[in-house]
Design an enzyme around this catalytic site. Structure first.
Site, PDB file in Angstrom:
ATOM      1  CB  CYS A 169      -0.914   0.012   1.406  1.00 16.66           C
ATOM      2  SG  CYS A 169      -2.296  -1.299   1.177  1.00 16.66           S
ATOM      3  CG  HIS A 248      11.670  -1.669   4.040  1.00 14.72           C
ATOM      4  ND1 HIS A 248      11.577  -3.056   4.684  1.00 14.72           N
ATOM      5  CD2 HIS A 248      11.238  -1.972   2.833  1.00 14.72           C
ATOM      6  CE1 HIS A 248      11.098  -3.922   4.086  1.00 14.72           C
ATOM      7  NE2 HIS A 248      11.027  -3.287   2.581  1.00 14.72           N
ATOM      8  CG  HIS A 337      -4.312  20.813   3.678  1.00 14.28           C
ATOM      9  ND1 HIS A 337      -5.376  21.425   4.284  1.00 14.28           N
ATOM     10  CD2 HIS A 337      -3.505  21.690   3.287  1.00 14.28           C
ATOM     11  CE1 HIS A 337      -5.615  22.397   3.752  1.00 14.28           C
ATOM     12  NE2 HIS A 337      -4.529  22.883   3.057  1.00 14.28           N
ATOM     13  CG  HIS A 341      -2.668   3.764   3.527  1.00 11.21           C
ATOM     14  ND1 HIS A 341      -3.519   3.442   2.299  1.00 11.21           N
ATOM     15  CD2 HIS A 341      -2.511   2.536   4.242  1.00 11.21           C
ATOM     16  CE1 HIS A 341      -3.458   2.295   2.301  1.00 11.21           C
ATOM     17  NE2 HIS A 341      -3.079   1.437   3.333  1.00 11.21           N
ATOM     18  CG  HIS A 370     -18.523   6.416   4.230  1.00 11.59           C
ATOM     19  ND1 HIS A 370     -19.206   6.962   3.337  1.00 11.59           N
ATOM     20  CD2 HIS A 370     -19.190   5.776   5.087  1.00 11.59           C
ATOM     21  CE1 HIS A 370     -20.577   6.783   3.546  1.00 11.59           C
ATOM     22  NE2 HIS A 370     -20.584   5.906   4.566  1.00 11.59           N
ATOM     23  CG  ASN A 374      -6.755  -0.088   1.906  1.00 14.52           C
ATOM     24  OD1 ASN A 374      -6.276   0.605   1.105  1.00 14.52           O
ATOM     25  ND2 ASN A 374      -6.182  -0.818   2.719  1.00 14.52           N
TER      26      ASN A 374
END
Length: 464
Positions: A169, A248, A337, A341, A370, A374
């Site tokens: 992702c 990572h 802002h 994710h 919503h 995802n």
């Protein structure tokens, strides 16, 4: 003699000015700008309504009453509504036996929607693309998806291609980082980043709870982003990349195994989301913030946090009662802002608590979850699109992107808004309806009776 001495002074000064000009010019051409981006909106016949979701779940003969109860609880608390999109093969009832063609067609529908739009709006021809970066983690085919795009849009023979798989992702910021590094050594480049995820071949039809959870969260989506380092196009750009940091934790076993594709006991392939995922995400998030915070926050906030941490530590040493609450960094001092994710409601809630953010800053991520669910690596751009559609993005604003992914990874970056923005992108038909008064979906109302059933006597009704 005077002329000779003057020449001795002028020559080194001229050389110094030349080197300085060359350095400044080089820096100008290393900037990374976003010219435009276009998120993918599938057709309405692919929306997962409450009624149809129930039918899909009922089709899975491997599920029992306990799994039904688990799924109901997961969906109700997921933060996902009724307008998210699923792969076409689910609507054709073939989720248990998808074909490679299903995955390819799913991606090509996205390509045909987003890529022409972003190129057309930017007045850039496919022949002008110098760099193509494609990231789709869970679909690998030959020729690659990048090759399919090149063939479809007849790009140049010398286009530089990067085809990323298995990056999860957080892959879109990895793709941006690749482009950023190319821009440092090449001038006047156009780069196209194509980010999505293929669900067709990865819809889990077993009964392992850690894997069926993915069916409740992941939805179809994608985004095409056009970037450049051409100084002449700066006036047309939307955003400028200020910094990017990648973390990572793949060397840690717990982090590596918490989010992984594998087979269940029956040999069915699925995406395992382990119980250690929240801890792994928190560790990666904290490490990432330690690196990027000094790059994006004002010195006064860093000094305030350092002093507050020192005072707390001193009080802890002097008192057995501790030194009070743990001090937090106020990220709003350097960020306007937050583009988060949409990994799930728990992910957004965790960031809210960690950064002590108000509902205003979390609204774009919650509304995107919503409306679209995802969508993996492309989710950040739907969140950004929500901010733009709500006309929140003004010239000079700073947008902080945070993403998580398997590995385990946490990647983040900061963008500067270069002009007032207000395009509605994929939010065109629904932005005025957001935010709704309630985010609750109707699953409990329709299927709540399942919680009252007894395992020994339960029989699935003919119609649900």
């Amino acid at each position: 003699m005077d002329n000779f001495l003057l020449l001795l002074y002028i020559a080194p000064l001229s050389y110094l000015f030349f080197k300085l000009f060359k350095l400044i010019d080089q820096k100008r051409h290393q900037c990374c700008y976003i010219l435009d981006y276009q998120c993918y909106k599938p057709t309405d016949d692919r929306k997962l309504s409450t009624q149809f979701s129930g039918e899909v779940i009922k089709r899975n003969t491997n599920l029992g009453l306990n799994e039904y109860k688990f799924l109901l609880k997961a969906i109700v608390s997921s933060g996902i509504g009724e307008q998210t999109y699923a792969p076409r093969m689910v609507f054709e009832g073939r989720e248990t036996n998808p074909t490679l063609e299903d995955g390819v067609v799913e991606m090509e529908e996205f390509f045909d929607y987003s890529i022409p739009k972003v190129l057309s709006r930017s007045r850039v021809s496919p022949q002008d693309i110098d760099v193509l970066v494609v990231n789709v983690s869970m679909l690998t085919n030959v020729p690659s998806l990048a090759a399919r795009i090149i063939n479809r849009y007849k790009m140049r023979d010398d286009v530089k291609v990067y085809n990323l798989t298995g990056m999860g992702c957080s892959a879109s910021l990895i793709a941006i980082n690749i482009v950023q590094n190319i821009f440092k050594c090449r001038k006047n480049v156009h780069a196209l980043v194509v980010t999505s995820e293929s669900l067709s071949l990865n819809w889990y039809s077993g009964n392992d709870r850690s894997m069926i959870l993915a069916n409740c969260l992941f939805r179809t989506g994608g985004c095409a982003i056009l970037l450049t380092n051409k100084v002449a196009l700066k006036h047309r750009a939307m955003f400028k990349l200020k910094c990017l940091v990648r973390t990572h934790h793949g060397a840690k076993e717990e982090s590596f195994n918490c989010c992984i594709q594998k087979e269940d006991e029956s040999g069915r392939t699925g995406f395992h989301l382990g119980k250690t995922l929240p801890n792994a995400a928190t560790r990666a998030f904290v490490e990432n913030l330690k690196v990027i915070s000094p790059k994006i926050l004002p010195v006064r906030e860093l000094v305030r946090f350092t002093i507050a941490s020192f005072v707390r530590k001193m009080r802890q040493g002097r008192s057995s009662k501790g030194g009070g609450g743990r001090p937090t960094i106020d990220f709003t001092t350097g960020v306007d802002h937050f583009c988060l994710h949409t990994g799930g409601k728990a992910v957004i809630d965790g960031i809210e608590q960690s950064l002590n953010l108000s509902k205003y800053y979390l609204e774009p991520a919650r509304m995107t979850l919503h409306r679209f669910g995802n969508t993996s690596a492309s989710s950040l751009w739907y969140v950004l699109g929500y901010m733009e559609a709500k006309k929140r993005l003004k010239k000079g604003d700073r947008v902080f992107m945070i993403s998580f992914g398997a590995g385990f990874k946490c990647n983040s970056c900061l963008w500067e808004v270069l002009r007032d923005l207000g395009d509605r992108n994929v939010w065109e038909d629904c932005i005025d309806e957001y935010p709704p008064e309630k985010l609750t979906n109707p699953f409990m109302e329709k299927y709540g009776w399942i919680n009252d059933e007894d395992e020994t006597t339960f029989v699935m009704p003919e119609s649900i």
